[in-house]
Each structure stands twice: as structure tokens, then as C-alpha cells.
Design an enzyme around this catalytic site. Sequence first.
Site, PDB file in Angstrom:
ATOM      1  N   ALA A 134       0.828  -1.194   0.000  1.00 31.41           N
ATOM      2  CA  ALA A 134       0.000   0.000   0.000  1.00 31.41           C
ATOM      3  C   ALA A 134       0.864   1.246   0.000  1.00 31.41           C
ATOM      4  CB  ALA A 134      -0.893   0.002   1.227  1.00 31.41           C
ATOM      5  N   ASP A 158       4.148  -5.731  12.062  1.00 35.94           N
ATOM      6  CA  ASP A 158       3.466  -6.422  10.958  1.00 35.94           C
ATOM      7  C   ASP A 158       4.108  -7.786  10.737  1.00 35.94           C
ATOM      8  OD1 ASP A 158       1.782  -6.902   8.850  1.00 35.94           O
ATOM      9  OD2 ASP A 158       2.935  -5.746   7.404  1.00 35.94           O
TER      10      ASP A 158
END
Lengths: 386, 270
Positions: free
Chosen positions: B26, B167
Site C-alpha cells: 500500500a 506487521d
Amino acid sequence: MVNLNAVPPKNGRDYYIAIGLEGSANKLGVGIIKHPLLNKHDDGDYSHDCQVEILSNIRDTYVTPPGEGFLPRDTARHHRNWCVRLIKKALEEAKIIHPTLDIDVICFTKGPGMGAPLHSVVIAARTCSLLWNVPLVGVNHCVGHIEMGREITKAKNPVVLYVSGGNTQVIAYSEKRYRIFGETLDIAIGNCLDRFARTLKIPNEPSPGYNIEQLAKQCSNKENLVELPYTVKGMDLSMSGILAYIDSLAKDLFKENKKNKILFDKESGEQKVTVEDLCYSLQENLFAMLVEITERAMAHVNSDQVLIVGGVGCNVRLQEMMAQMCIDRSNSKVHATDSRFCIDNGVMIAQAGLLQYRMNDVVKDLSETVVTQKFRTDEVFVDWRE
Amino acid sequence: MSEQLVAQISEYLTPNVPIQLVSQGAEAVVFTTNVHPYLPKESYSGVEDAKFIIKYRPSKSYRHPSIDKSLTKRRTLGEARLLGKLHQIEGLHVPHLIACDAYNGCLWLEFLGENLPNGMGFSNLKNFLWMYAKGGNDPYDPIVLETLYKVGQEIGLLHWNDYCHGDLTSSNIILVREKPGSDTWVPHLIDFGLGSISNMVEDKGVDLYVLERAILSTHSSYAEKYNECLMNGFSSVYENNGKLGQKKLKEVINRFQEVRLRGRKRSMIG
């Protein structure tokens, strides 16, 4: 295998009619819709394409004076006062003379929302159900928004950005649930805008967010953005800090506190920032955060469609930014609707409720019609999608 | 990816740096290249297939230029600093930082990993586990369990030093052979875009929970055993640090279980 025609329409008709009652916040909405009975719905994933016909879509908003928000008690009173009148008007507009014969299902908002207003509306729904002998369906407000957005834009499987006064969520469908990928950790974006509008004492008519948008458009100093905190945390975001900060700026501005070097020039004491500039900066900052988390979710689920729903979704600037992101990312288009469907309305409750009804998910006993203030989007079992 | 974006990157890197796309997230786009940013070509051209990673954060046209500039700079710099610090921790493996241009959002990193045999893809943990789960291999092969244990150790070391990844997924862990041809794998943690310095138990608990979910959703049939191995490795680092370690481990594990119970929004699959 999804069979949307499992429950045949009443009286051998070739269409369904549903009435939806919405009143989870300061808007009271009544909507009546019609679904034709289509063969393709026997088997297949066509819940986004019901060829809905809107027979009436009536809304009445409880508006408070500038500088004030709406309190549950007063909002509930407003809904009680207007509910019967709106239902009558909606039936008249839809040319329904015998609700007992013509209406298949009554849909009401089960939650989430403010308790007292929800209660007032569900009482009306129960009364109608007993009066006309029509089944009831309780609908999740968020799912209502999503289903209406899908039906209007015909987006089959989009990443949904749901932005309104009470909710800020990024949602994607997976395995029979609308799963929440990111959401606000404290207050909702609409709440943030509304409360800032209250600080600025700008009118609540037609809506505080709309007035902020208009002020932002008048900003003449777009190069010098007022720097605000940027609080994206993974796929979540937080907005209370931004609100507190910009509130303090606005208060300094009104008090003409010359010590504030962000607002006033260091030497001459001249005012550098106007109310319009603050509105513009706030919007730019908040929307950049929203678009970013949406893009993250898109990358996560490999989707290239975005659907914006909810009251803040009417904001043209937000739609513009999202469209730009979609072009940059995959040359795709953003799906958004206008104020008739973005702002809370009865039609969306009817749409989601009718889908539920067609999958034979109706209230069997009035004890199931209890409303709830907390009702997460991913609690709903989405039966009508593959 | 739109052509505009490719043009933006090529213009910044100049035609002297040929690039190949690896992945588009992203926020950042990852490329490989065979050109080093500052060393003369002779110094590394002897090495066969010299490869470097370029992690580029393109400017986003949807947001206001001043927001964009400050974000790109802050995040690139943050990641570079974090990598620099992590590199100094003994026993922890992260990619070596080669160059950082914070204003243009560009990082040059050491290239890690290789292609797994039989076309099983790149040697990240995800593909590695899939390789052993498929085609007659034993999913509980000692090599697998040992590697998972080591992954747990890496994460334990990271947390013990008060850093969080933010993450953790099985594709953000790269396996490198200890020596060419050997069957011992050394896990390396990559992508610290969401990383942070934090001594909060909550962050560590969430980190572990995210990893557990990731294993559960991508390797569901063997997840229980895999997670057990990971946690054993994780605990071993803390346990080696005496009483204080024991105490801290308890705190982290308790919070981890709390986060799991909360289950909140992270109950997503996809």
C-alpha cells in the site's frame, strides 16, 4: 449457492415490497422499496443487483442550534413525534393503500446507535407489525449502508470505507461476514467534524460536516497547511488528539491569543490563519488518513474497487482523493453515492432487511426485536452472498 | 501499478539503475537492482549476480504535498534508523542498510534469500512451510521445527531489546542458508515500515497475536505445532536472562493471551 427467491412474495405477486425504519441517530428515515422477482436470483451471487425500485425515501433530521449537539432524550422525542407522520407520508407516496396486503416485511434498525432513538423507532416498527400482521426483520445499520451502496453502484465486491458520525471502519467481505480491517480507536470522523463545527459555532443546517466542507472550499491559502497530528496506526486510526489540538487552535483564534505563533505573526501580530484555513487543513489531514488505511486494506485483500458509504461519504473532497488513489493504484474507479443514500435513510434498512427476509431470516418472536447500542458489523452472518 | 508511478520512479533513479518489480504494497514499492548506489562497480562485480533491494515510497498525489513530504520523510527515516539500531543487536538478523534518501523516500537494502527448489518460490517462511506441507514432505520435519524455533528466537530477541515489528507475517520473514548448500536456515526479519521502539507489553502482545493469526490463516492445518515451536523459541530468549527475563516473559505471555481473548477486529481472514 445463494437462493434469494426462497421466500415467495406475498399474495402471488411477482415483486417484493419492504418498508424500512431508521432512527439510530438524529435522522429519522422511512423508505419503501420494491424488488422484482428475478430468475437469476434462484442461484448465484447477485445480491448487488436486485434492480431495486425506490417507491419513497423520506427523511426528517433533528437539527439543533449552532454550538450544540443532539442529546439522546431530545432526539428520541423528535423521532416519536414524527414517526407516524413519516410512515403515513411514505405509504401515501408509494401509493400503498393496504399495508396488510402489499407489504412483505418491515425492517428496523437493530443497532448500533443511540439507545433512546433506536427504542422509539423499534416501538413504531413493532406496532406496525402487529397492526398489519407483517413480519419484522432487525437490521445492522452498517450492513444497511453497505448493501445500499452496493445496490446503487453495482459494485460486486468492493473494499468499503464506512464513514459517518458514529462509525469509521474499513470493511471487506470474506467468508460470509463483513470483516473490519481497520477502524477508529476513539471517536468517529463525523463526530470529529461535528464537534469542531460546534467549536466554530457554525450552523447545524443542513449538516455540520457539509458546512465545514463549504468553508474549506473558501480557503484562500491552500499552500500553507496548518500542521496537525497524523495518527494512522497500522490499519487503524485515532482522531481525538487531532480534534483536541485543532479545537485549542480555534479557541486561541477567537480569543486573539497573540502568543500563538502558529496563528499570529511573530513580529507584527498579524493573523496568519483563518477559520477557513483550519477547516481545509482538518479535512486534508483526516481524509489523507482515511485514504491511506483504505489503500492498505486494498493491498491486503487484493481488491481494486472502493465503495464509500456513510454520511461523510457525501464529501466531494473525500471522493476526489479516493478517486485519485484508485487511479494511481490500479486505474480503477471509486464508487460513491449522493446524499440521498449516503446519509442515514430508511431505504437502506429496507434493502438490507429485504435481502435478509428473502434468505428467510425473520424475527420469530417479539423478544428478538430488542435493540442494542453495540452491534459490530462482523457479527452479522451475511447469508445472501457467496 | 499505473505508468505514471513507473515514470516517477525511473526518473528518480535515472536510466543507470535498471530495476525489476518485486512487490507493491500500500505504501511502498519494492524493486531489485544490480547497481550499488555508491561503491564502484569493480568492487562487487566479481560477485555473481550482485543484487540489491530498493524500497521506494512514491509520493501520493491524493494528499496535500506538505503532508506527503513530511510523511515520506518521517517514515523512511524512521525505518532506516530502526534498521541501523537493530543491526547492532547481537544475534538478531535484519537486512543491512546500504543507503537512505529520506526526502525522496528511498531505501537501499541488502538482498536476502534465494529461490527455493522445485519452483516453490522465494525463500520466505510462508513458501518454506508450504514447501514442506506439500508433495510427500513431512510438515513436521526436524528442519522445519528448528527453523521455526529460530524464528521465535529472533522475535524474542527483538522484543527483549524493546523493539516491535508491527506487521509480523510469515512472508515478512526471509530464510537464508547458513552456508551455501547447507540445510540450516537463518531467519531474517524484514519490512520494519510499521516498526517502533516500545517497551509496552501491549505492543509486544499484539505483535505475537498478529503472527499467530498469520500462521493460523496461511498454514491452518499445522498451525498448532508451528505456533508452539515459535513460542518455545520466543521464551528461550527471555529465559536465558535470569529472573528478570522470567518476569518479563510472564507479562508478555499474559498480555498475549489477553489480546487473543479480546480477539477484537483482528479476527480477519484474507
